[in-house]
Motif scaffolding. Structure first.
Motif, PDB file in Angstrom:
ATOM      1  N   ALA A 210       0.853  -1.180   0.162  1.00  0.00           N
ATOM      2  CA  ALA A 210       0.130  -0.170  -0.117  1.00  0.00           C
ATOM      3  C   ALA A 210       0.792   1.395  -0.051  1.00  0.00           C
ATOM      4  O   ALA A 210       0.496   2.242  -0.666  1.00  0.00           O
ATOM      5  N   ALA A 211       2.102   1.161   0.941  1.00  0.00           N
ATOM      6  CA  ALA A 211       2.924   2.363   0.766  1.00  0.00           C
ATOM      7  C   ALA A 211       3.547   2.770  -0.501  1.00  0.00           C
ATOM      8  O   ALA A 211       3.610   3.803  -0.851  1.00  0.00           O
ATOM      9  N   ALA A 212       3.639   1.463  -1.089  1.00  0.00           N
ATOM     10  CA  ALA A 212       4.435   1.728  -2.474  1.00  0.00           C
ATOM     11  C   ALA A 212       3.609   2.472  -3.549  1.00  0.00           C
ATOM     12  O   ALA A 212       4.054   3.320  -4.384  1.00  0.00           O
ATOM     13  N   VAL A 213       2.167   2.407  -3.560  1.00  0.00           N
ATOM     14  CA  VAL A 213       1.224   2.829  -4.399  1.00  0.00           C
ATOM     15  C   VAL A 213       1.370   4.380  -4.056  1.00  0.00           C
ATOM     16  O   VAL A 213       1.316   5.251  -4.796  1.00  0.00           O
ATOM     17  N   LEU A 214       1.189   4.806  -2.719  1.00  0.00           N
ATOM     18  CA  LEU A 214       1.375   6.361  -2.127  1.00  0.00           C
ATOM     19  C   LEU A 214       2.366   6.965  -2.497  1.00  0.00           C
ATOM     20  O   LEU A 214       2.598   8.029  -2.870  1.00  0.00           O
ATOM     21  N   LYS A 215       3.697   6.209  -2.664  1.00  0.00           N
ATOM     22  CA  LYS A 215       4.938   6.807  -3.202  1.00  0.00           C
ATOM     23  C   LYS A 215       4.861   6.978  -4.741  1.00  0.00           C
ATOM     24  O   LYS A 215       5.582   7.958  -5.452  1.00  0.00           O
ATOM     25  N   SER A 216       4.072   5.979  -5.428  1.00  0.00           N
ATOM     26  CA  SER A 216       3.995   6.118  -7.087  1.00  0.00           C
ATOM     27  C   SER A 216       3.233   7.367  -7.532  1.00  0.00           C
ATOM     28  O   SER A 216       3.491   7.777  -8.525  1.00  0.00           O
TER      29      SER A 216
ATOM     30  N   ILE B 266     -12.374   1.088  -7.196  1.00  0.00           N
ATOM     31  CA  ILE B 266     -11.859   0.783  -6.131  1.00  0.00           C
ATOM     32  C   ILE B 266     -10.283   1.522  -6.334  1.00  0.00           C
ATOM     33  O   ILE B 266      -9.789   2.019  -7.388  1.00  0.00           O
ATOM     34  N   THR B 267      -9.544   1.926  -5.173  1.00  0.00           N
ATOM     35  CA  THR B 267      -8.622   2.695  -5.162  1.00  0.00           C
ATOM     36  C   THR B 267      -7.215   1.992  -5.624  1.00  0.00           C
ATOM     37  O   THR B 267      -7.220   0.534  -5.422  1.00  0.00           O
ATOM     38  N   GLU B 268      -6.108   2.503  -6.106  1.00  0.00           N
ATOM     39  CA  GLU B 268      -4.912   1.738  -6.201  1.00  0.00           C
ATOM     40  C   GLU B 268      -4.414   1.118  -5.129  1.00  0.00           C
ATOM     41  O   GLU B 268      -3.740   0.056  -4.960  1.00  0.00           O
TER      42      GLU B 268
END
Length: 403
Positions: free
Chosen positions: A33-39, A252-254
């Motif tokens: 989930a954190a990787a998506v926020l960083k993307s 849905i969200t990423e």
């Protein structure tokens, strides 16, 4: 002599409270989930597409559409089925209200089909009796994770030209006669709520074997928007998109999709853990006075979303509430799932005498089962001691109250 119950001043079976359900989230899930926020890509991106494809492979479906909740999935499934004003949809009363709510969203008519008291699923014999000239669709609910008798449901549907939409919001990973639920041609709806085996907090998925159905599900889940150049009414430019029907913002969200992908990789372990817990309960609690264990249909494998026990009041000197309070005092988080839909105030108001007159119960079996059912804790993170504590507490309470 039977030990004094905690509710009466005795020592509880365990010191800390054991919830009835709890999501399993590990560091891999958090990283995903954190990787998506960083993307910087938070919606309608590669994670959603990957989740849909992986989910389709897991269930054996040809197509899968990710949505914001199981409720959203049921709604767009009915929309895709073109269910409309005054058309009848039959479903089970023993469920969360959303499956019948979605019928009302479409201005259709809901008809409840009473349950089989052994499995708590829709009784197909009663379904056959309830069918009418207005019947357009049926929503069988795979209650507590156990598949319905889909051979009979599909046979009745084919004979009466009905659309089948499977409510598998509690049944991810369940198996019917060697095939995973979700692999059929029917639209099948799943939920990823916090108490599900696979959790994204909220979220859901609709599977189907039909390409045309898949395309409509995509349109209705995304505001009715069409972007594929070949499907546009006007060819204005590569940026052009069109709203071609009345859809909904059900994407849905990423972050949810990434979490879902991470959870999907652990799903078989989650299901094995639930099956083990259920097996322990079945073995240890069999034959206990005043208690009925969950029945299982032949040829199916339950996802064990809930472990439902039913009390036999005639064999006990207390009622369901007495057992519930006693177990909670022992620090065992039991619950009750679910109030039959037609007993909710809103549905009672729909049947107000000023509108129509009904005598007796719409579904007496569902009411009888509900009045005596309890859900025991069952979730993958439970430890051996947790399982032993539940068994010990149930035996303690039922033996104390046995006549």
């Amino acid at each position: 002599m039977t030990k004094l119950l905690a509710i009466d001043g005795g020592l509880p079976v365990r010191e800390s409270f054991l919830p009835v359900s709890k999501p399993f989230i590990d560091q891999e899930d958090i990283k995903a989930a954190a990787a998506v926020l960083k993307s910087g890509i938070l919606s309608e991106g590669p994670q959603t597409e990957a989740f849909e494809q992986s989910f389709a492979r897991y269930t054996g479906a040809k197509y899968a559409v990710a949505v914001s909740s199981g409720s959203a999935g049921l709604h767009i499934a009915l929309r895709t089925a073109a269910i409309g004003h005054q058309e009848e949809v039959l479903t089970s009363p023993l469920s969360f209200p959303i499956n019948s709510n979605c019928i009302l969203y479409q201005q259709a008519i809901h008809t409840f089909v009473d349950i089989d008291t052994a499995t708590y699923n829709m009784d197909t014999k009663i379904l056959a009796q309830k069918l009418s000239y207005r019947s357009k669709a049926v929503i069988p609910v795979h209650f507590a994770g156990q598949p319905c008798d889909m051979d009979e449901v599909n046979k009745l549907a084919a004979k009466n030209n009905l659309i089948v939409i499977e409510d598998a919001t509690q049944a991810l990973g369940a198996v019917y006669k060697g095939e995973k639920i979700g692999s059929a041609e029917n639209m099948t709806v799943f939920s990823f709520h916090a108490n599900q085996s696979l959790s994204t907090g909220q979220g859901g998925m609709v599977t189907t074997g039909s390409e045309e159905t898949y395309k409509w599900l995509k349109i209705f889940s995304n505001l009715g928007i069409v972007r594929e150049q070949a499907s546009l009414v006007e060819q204005i430019g590569p940026w052009h998109y069109e709203m071609q029907d009345l859809g909904f913002n059900y994407n849905i969200t990423e972050m949810q999709a990434a979490l879902g992908l991470s959870q999907l990789a652990k799903l078989d372990w989650f299901l094995a853990a639930r099956k083990k817990i259920a097996s322990c309960y079945n073995e240890a609690l069999s034959g206990l006075a005043g208690l009925v264990l969950p029945g299982q249909l032949s040829g199916v494998e339950s996802a064990w979303h809930h472990y439902i026990i039913r009390i036999k009041p005639e064999a006990l000197n207390t009622d369901r509430q007495g057992i519930y309070q006693a177990l909670r005092a022992e620090n065992i988080g039991v619950d009750v799932n679910y109030l039959p839909i037609f007993l909710h105030p809103y549905y009672k108001w729909l049947g107000h005498p000023d509108v129509c007159t009904l005598e007796g119960s719409l579904c007496p079996r569902a009411e009888e089962v509900y009045n005596n059912m309890l859900s025991l804790p069952i979730f993958p993170a439970m430890q051996e001691q947790d399982i032993e504590d539940v068994i010990k507490a149930v035996k303690k309470v039922f033996n104390y109250h046995a006549k």
